[in-house]
Design an enzyme around this catalytic site. Structure first.
Site, PDB file in Angstrom:
ATOM      1  N   SER A 191       0.825  -1.206   0.000  1.00  0.00           N
ATOM      2  CA  SER A 191       0.000   0.000   0.000  1.00  0.00           C
ATOM      3  C   SER A 191       0.860   1.257   0.000  1.00  0.00           C
ATOM      4  CB  SER A 191      -0.933  -0.001   1.209  1.00  0.00           C
ATOM      5  OG  SER A 191      -0.190  -0.005   2.415  1.00  0.00           O
ATOM      6  N   ASN A 192       0.216   2.381  -0.269  1.00  0.00           N
ATOM      7  CA  ASN A 192       0.908   3.660  -0.349  1.00  0.00           C
ATOM      8  C   ASN A 192       1.365   4.122   1.031  1.00  0.00           C
ATOM      9  OD1 ASN A 192       0.780   6.899  -0.469  1.00  0.00           O
ATOM     10  ND2 ASN A 192       1.215   6.106  -2.505  1.00  0.00           N
ATOM     11  N   SER A 193       2.407   4.922   1.048  1.00  0.00           N
ATOM     12  CA  SER A 193       2.950   5.410   2.313  1.00  0.00           C
ATOM     13  C   SER A 193       1.952   6.259   3.090  1.00  0.00           C
ATOM     14  CB  SER A 193       4.216   6.228   2.056  1.00  0.00           C
ATOM     15  OG  SER A 193       3.925   7.369   1.264  1.00  0.00           O
TER      16      SER A 193
END
Length: 507
Positions: A191-193
């Site tokens: 997943s994205n930061s």
């Protein structure tokens, strides 16, 4: 500046933008500046006297533009698109010119009501479940946030507060601080930061669960994590799934995740920042599977829908859960229509109080392009990515490391990671195209994303020519260096032999 001069400045600025965008291919996509170079060209204080706007535009051309990375260039192939269009640019200009803040209905009724309309337009265009529509009966609806980061944070905070209230009702013997100390959330390690950051801001740990070999997070992994945490006395709160992960644009299994979340009263949010636009395409219908079961989702219009940053759409199955979590009233914010109609006060749906009139640029973009134009734009990106993928597959020196997903192709030079790393370094130094690298299970690869305001097949060919010629040059240099190293080794060995012979003769 009077209106006459403002008109001249405005006309010149529009010409400036047109010239910049129409000639953007003539510029290197990456800047040549070094740190502090722009700072050192600018004065340290505000000018005491007003300067002529022509000087401002001149400095923009000669100081600011040389220090930019050109995101609207078709040679920008990093991250994901941050698109724009003529309609959106004009919309942004009008937003600034009209200058309203729409945090409540009474502040600017059309600001709120236009957002209700365009969010329903978009939900229908993307073929989302009807309970996300404002016009449908029920508490659901859509809102425009600034970014996916904001939308994810809103979901995480709302889910946290709902969980705390639920636990206090079920376990009144526990203090609120005790409950908050047990909260836990989940997402994928792909997943994205911004999801991990949302956990930091919400003071709630987010466990990044290992995705499968195909980089997809499934219900089985979530089930195992939740059961282990519940046994340890923790309280599961939210799972943030992704449709279009940052690295490879993989799609988490929303249906299996939904089943686990429903069993454990866990909020399920879907971050579809990039891939969400493809919901509108019949050939991508499988991406919508399971969305009827999620609590909230977000999609960035500035990635795939030609509306410039910032503009992120968020839909809620039950907006009251967010309103109840965020509602802070002051007497100066109240108005006589509050709570009497189905019209929302969007200040309760977001982190800040003030809100930009983003719906205006969405409305203008949708009207000037139409649904057909929006779908054609997305399909063009997909077709161009297929073109690039075919070029990679036709060159035996390269390999595709993950299935092409929409406008993204993940590939690498065959061999060890060092070769791919050196190839990227060469490309960055030349500044003709811009890509970024990623890594999975120890394997380094490059991400080529179709971006830019108006990418064409010739741009894809330009990028590929740059990539393959630089690999050719790199391999040739490596072979030359290896040959020189071999010759040096032979010479050293030969000289060593001569030295031994001379010593023998001396004896």
């Amino acid at each position: 500046m009077d209106f006459g001069e403002f008109r001249e400045f405005g006309h010149a600025s529009i010409e400036f933008i047109i010239n910049y965008l129409s000639n953007i291919r003539d510029r290197n996509v990456l800047s040549n500046v070094v740190p502090h170079e722009v700072i050192n060209q600018l004065p340290r204080q505000i000018p005491e006297q007003p300067e002529h706007w022509r000087q401002v535009l001149d400095d923009l051309e000669h100081i600011i533009l040389p220090g930019l990375t050109h995101w609207q260039s078709p040679y920008f192939n990093a991250f994901y698109p941050s698109s724009t269009s003529a309609g959106s640019i004009i919309g942004e200009l009008l937003i600034a010119g009209i200058g309203v803040l729409g945090f409540s209905w009474i502040c600017s009724p059309a600001c709120t009501e236009l957002e209700v309309v365009v969010m329903d337009w978009l939900a229908k265009f993307l073929k989302l479940p009807s309970h996300f529509l404002h016009e449908a009966e029920g508490p659901g609806g859509g809102v425009i946030q600034g970014s996916a980061s904001e939308a994810v944070l809103v979901a995480v905070l709302a889910a946290r507060e709902q969980a705390v209230r639920r636990e206090r009702e079920c376990h009144p013997e526990q203090s609120e601080s005790e409950i908050r100390g047990k909260l836990i959330a989940y997402s994928s390690d792909q997943s994205n930061s911004c999801i991990e950051k949302a956990g930091v801001l919400a003071a709630m740990p987010i466990k990044l669960l290992p995705a499968g070999e195909d980089l997809v997070l499934r219900g089985a992994a979530l089930k195992e994590a939740i059961e282990r945490d519940v046994a340890a006395g923790l309280i599961p709160v939210i799972c943030v799934a992704t449709l279009g992960t940052t690295g490879t644009c993989a799609y988490d299994d929303i249906e299996s995740l939904s089943s686990i979340c429903e069993q454990h009263q866990v909020w399920l949010h879907v971050d579809a920042a990039y891939a969400g636009g493809a919901f509108a395409l019949d050939e991508c219908a499988e991406l919508r599977r399971g969305l009827d079961r999620v609590d909230s989702l977000n999609f960035n219009l500035h990635k795939f829908m030609l509306v410039n940053f910032d503009c992120s759409a968020m839909w809620l199955r039950d907006a009251n859960k967010v309103i109840d979590s965020f509602n802070v009233d002051r007497i100066y914010l109240k108005h006589k229509h509050e709570g009497q109609t189905q019209i929302p006060d969007f200040r309760h749906w977001q982190i800040p109080l003030g809100r930009r009139f983003r719906a205006l640029k969405v409305w203008i973009t949708f009207r000037t392009l139409g649904a057909e134009g929006l779908r054609a734009h997305m399909r063009k990106h997909i077709d161009l990515a297929i073109q690039f993928e075919n070029l990679v597959k036709a060159d035996e020196r390269f390999e595709v490391v993950a299935p092409r997903a929409l406008g993204l192709v993940c590939f690498r030079a065959k061999g060890d990671n060092e070769l791919t790393s050196q190839l990227l370094q060469r490309l960055m130094e030349r500044k003709k195209i811009y890509m970024v690298k990623a890594e999975h299970r120890g394997q380094l690869f490059l991400r080529f994303v179709v971006c830019g305001m108006d990418p064409k097949p010739s741009d894809i060919q330009f990028a590929w020519t740059e990539i393959e010629t630089q690999l050719t040059s790199l391999c040739a240099e490596q072979q030359l260096n290896a040959r020189k190293a071999g010759e040096l080794s032979e010479l050293t060995h030969h000289l060593s032999g001569l030295h031994l012979t001379n010593e023998t003769l001396q004896r």
